[in-house]
Design a protein around this motif. Sequence first.
Motif, PDB file in Angstrom:
ATOM      1  N   GLY A  32       0.826  -1.202   0.000  1.00 28.66           N
ATOM      2  CA  GLY A  32       0.000   0.000   0.000  1.00 28.66           C
ATOM      3  C   GLY A  32       0.860   1.252   0.000  1.00 28.66           C
ATOM      4  N   SER A  33       1.830   1.289   0.907  1.00 27.06           N
ATOM      5  CA  SER A  33       2.749   2.428   0.994  1.00 27.06           C
ATOM      6  C   SER A  33       3.993   2.227   0.136  1.00 27.06           C
ATOM      7  N   GLY A  34       4.215   1.014  -0.323  1.00 27.45           N
ATOM      8  CA  GLY A  34       5.448   0.656  -1.013  1.00 27.45           C
ATOM      9  C   GLY A  34       5.858   1.547  -2.177  1.00 27.45           C
ATOM     10  N   PRO A  35       4.918   1.973  -3.041  1.00 28.66           N
ATOM     11  CA  PRO A  35       5.345   2.846  -4.140  1.00 28.66           C
ATOM     12  C   PRO A  35       6.080   4.090  -3.657  1.00 28.66           C
ATOM     13  N   ALA A  36       5.663   4.644  -2.531  1.00 32.62           N
ATOM     14  CA  ALA A  36       6.343   5.841  -2.015  1.00 32.62           C
ATOM     15  C   ALA A  36       7.795   5.542  -1.674  1.00 32.62           C
ATOM     16  N   TYR A  37       8.046   4.354  -1.151  1.00 31.63           N
ATOM     17  CA  TYR A  37       9.423   3.977  -0.808  1.00 31.63           C
ATOM     18  C   TYR A  37      10.282   3.846  -2.073  1.00 31.63           C
ATOM     19  N   VAL A  38       9.683   3.261  -3.102  1.00 30.07           N
ATOM     20  CA  VAL A  38      10.412   3.100  -4.372  1.00 30.07           C
ATOM     21  C   VAL A  38      10.692   4.468  -4.998  1.00 30.07           C
ATOM     22  N   TYR A  39       9.687   5.360  -4.949  1.00 30.66           N
ATOM     23  CA  TYR A  39       9.895   6.705  -5.493  1.00 30.66           C
ATOM     24  C   TYR A  39      10.972   7.451  -4.696  1.00 30.66           C
ATOM     25  N   TYR A  40      11.014   7.208  -3.403  1.00 31.02           N
ATOM     26  CA  TYR A  40      12.027   7.846  -2.560  1.00 31.02           C
ATOM     27  C   TYR A  40      13.428   7.358  -2.948  1.00 31.02           C
ATOM     28  N   LEU A  41      13.525   6.044  -3.228  1.00 26.77           N
ATOM     29  CA  LEU A  41      14.787   5.481  -3.711  1.00 26.77           C
ATOM     30  C   LEU A  41      15.171   6.114  -5.047  1.00 26.77           C
ATOM     31  N   ALA A  42      14.186   6.247  -5.937  1.00 22.88           N
ATOM     32  CA  ALA A  42      14.462   6.856  -7.241  1.00 22.88           C
ATOM     33  C   ALA A  42      14.931   8.304  -7.081  1.00 22.88           C
ATOM     34  N   GLU A  43      14.298   9.040  -6.162  1.00 28.13           N
ATOM     35  CA  GLU A  43      14.739  10.405  -5.870  1.00 28.13           C
ATOM     36  C   GLU A  43      16.209  10.432  -5.462  1.00 28.13           C
ATOM     37  N   ALA A  44      16.553   9.532  -4.539  1.00 26.00           N
ATOM     38  CA  ALA A  44      17.928   9.509  -4.020  1.00 26.00           C
ATOM     39  C   ALA A  44      18.922   9.149  -5.117  1.00 26.00           C
ATOM     40  N   LEU A  45      18.581   8.167  -5.941  1.00 24.78           N
ATOM     41  CA  LEU A  45      19.465   7.778  -7.041  1.00 24.78           C
ATOM     42  C   LEU A  45      19.648   8.934  -8.028  1.00 24.78           C
ATOM     43  N   GLU A  46      18.550   9.601  -8.313  1.00 26.24           N
ATOM     44  CA  GLU A  46      18.617  10.702  -9.279  1.00 26.24           C
ATOM     45  C   GLU A  46      19.470  11.849  -8.741  1.00 26.24           C
ATOM     46  N   GLU A  47      19.272  12.199  -7.488  1.00 18.50           N
ATOM     47  CA  GLU A  47      20.058  13.282  -6.893  1.00 18.50           C
ATOM     48  C   GLU A  47      21.548  12.931  -6.883  1.00 18.50           C
ATOM     49  N   ALA A  48      21.845  11.676  -6.565  1.00 21.57           N
ATOM     50  CA  ALA A  48      23.249  11.250  -6.547  1.00 21.57           C
ATOM     51  C   ALA A  48      23.849  11.274  -7.943  1.00 21.57           C
ATOM     52  N   ALA A  49      23.067  10.868  -8.942  1.00 19.72           N
ATOM     53  CA  ALA A  49      23.562  10.867 -10.326  1.00 19.72           C
ATOM     54  C   ALA A  49      23.831  12.281 -10.813  1.00 19.72           C
ATOM     55  N   ILE A  50      22.918  13.179 -10.510  1.00 22.41           N
ATOM     56  CA  ILE A  50      23.083  14.575 -10.924  1.00 22.41           C
ATOM     57  C   ILE A  50      24.317  15.178 -10.262  1.00 22.41           C
ATOM     58  N   ALA A  51      24.539  14.814  -9.006  1.00 22.53           N
ATOM     59  CA  ALA A  51      25.723  15.316  -8.287  1.00 22.53           C
ATOM     60  C   ALA A  51      27.018  14.842  -8.942  1.00 22.53           C
ATOM     61  N   LYS A  52      26.954  13.726  -9.661  1.00 19.41           N
ATOM     62  CA  LYS A  52      28.131  13.196 -10.354  1.00 19.41           C
ATOM     63  C   LYS A  52      28.233  13.710 -11.797  1.00 19.41           C
ATOM     64  N   GLY A  53      27.343  14.623 -12.165  1.00 17.84           N
ATOM     65  CA  GLY A  53      27.444  15.249 -13.475  1.00 17.84           C
ATOM     66  C   GLY A  53      26.556  14.677 -14.553  1.00 17.84           C
ATOM     67  N   ILE A  54      25.734  13.678 -14.220  1.00 13.35           N
ATOM     68  CA  ILE A  54      24.812  13.110 -15.212  1.00 13.35           C
ATOM     69  C   ILE A  54      23.587  14.020 -15.303  1.00 13.35           C
ATOM     70  N   SER A  55      23.109  14.267 -16.515  1.00 18.45           N
ATOM     71  CA  SER A  55      21.943  15.137 -16.675  1.00 18.45           C
ATOM     72  C   SER A  55      20.708  14.462 -16.075  1.00 18.45           C
ATOM     73  N   LYS A  56      19.730  15.278 -15.676  1.00 20.44           N
ATOM     74  CA  LYS A  56      18.519  14.749 -15.054  1.00 20.44           C
ATOM     75  C   LYS A  56      17.775  13.801 -15.992  1.00 20.44           C
ATOM     76  N   ASP A  57      17.663  14.182 -17.265  1.00 20.70           N
ATOM     77  CA  ASP A  57      16.934  13.349 -18.224  1.00 20.70           C
ATOM     78  C   ASP A  57      17.593  11.982 -18.392  1.00 20.70           C
ATOM     79  N   VAL A  58      18.897  11.977 -18.525  1.00 25.13           N
ATOM     80  CA  VAL A  58      19.616  10.711 -18.685  1.00 25.13           C
ATOM     81  C   VAL A  58      19.504   9.878 -17.410  1.00 25.13           C
ATOM     82  N   ALA A  59      19.692  10.511 -16.265  1.00 24.18           N
ATOM     83  CA  ALA A  59      19.596   9.791 -14.988  1.00 24.18           C
ATOM     84  C   ALA A  59      18.217   9.181 -14.816  1.00 24.18           C
ATOM     85  N   ARG A  60      17.171   9.963 -15.107  1.00 26.35           N
ATOM     86  CA  ARG A  60      15.795   9.470 -14.941  1.00 26.35           C
ATOM     87  C   ARG A  60      15.545   8.251 -15.816  1.00 26.35           C
ATOM     88  N   SER A  61      15.961   8.316 -17.060  1.00 26.52           N
ATOM     89  CA  SER A  61      15.750   7.192 -17.979  1.00 26.52           C
ATOM     90  C   SER A  61      16.489   5.938 -17.506  1.00 26.52           C
TER      91      SER A  61
END
Length: 269
Positions: free
Chosen positions: A172-201
């Motif tokens: 029930g709550s699980g999707p929020a946890y997965v989205y939170y993980l995706a947020e963290a991965l995306e922020e970390a990728a952007i911090a390493k210089g990967i563009s948001k669009d590429v990181a998201r894909s």
Amino acid sequence: MKKIVFIGAGSMAEAVIAGIVKQGVIEPQQVYVMNKSDDERLISLQNKYGISIVCKNKEALKTADLVVLATKPKDIHQAMSDIRPLLTTQAAVLSVIAGVSIETIENGLGTRPVARSMPNTSATIGKSATGVAMNNAVDETLRKHVLGLLEAIGLVKEVEEDDLHAVTALSGSGPAYVYYLAEALEEAAIAKGISKDVARSLIIQTLEGAAAMMKETGTEPAELRKNVTSPNGTTEAGLKALEGRLFKEAIGECIDKATARSRELGAQS
């Protein structure tokens, strides 16, 4: 099912409505929706899905085959008090409200068939993971109808009612946890210089691919993890960082806290 009436018009109600309408389980004109006060919300749902709005005298409730309870937990008692005089004894109930027990619904709406479920918002695209429990008044025909309705919005598993607290925490709550993980991965990728669009894909495909590997191979998650992890390699370095942060313990506490909150909501209802 000739007529389904949704009591509540929030995000979960919309998720289920979207799922059953898009999957063609029922014609839009057979679906009715009502809520406490937000007429703009009702009009929005009507325009978006072609469903009907319950009129002020609530005539639709008098001929409802199935009532879907989708209010906020704090509003459920008033909602049941309002609709009880209008329902026939044959009208069945499906609840999608976290923490509200079958007993509470029986007390509020009288003895009748009741199914208590916990879908998630992925119902909107037909990908929900739903747990459901039913009372003894649900016969085999109705059971098939309820399961068919819920299967139209994703995977369904019948469980004991007490297990729905943990199901709420997990899927029930699980999707929020997965989205939170995706947020963290995306922020970390952007911090390493990967563009948001590429990181998201890359993140979306990685999550989708990992889920597909578990589903299609049937291999244990631990084994799949080991298959990715070379000794002294990059994956091992990353996993050690997660272990150092007590990743599994954090996930365990996450599920514990959400399960406990579901029980608290049930006790308050």
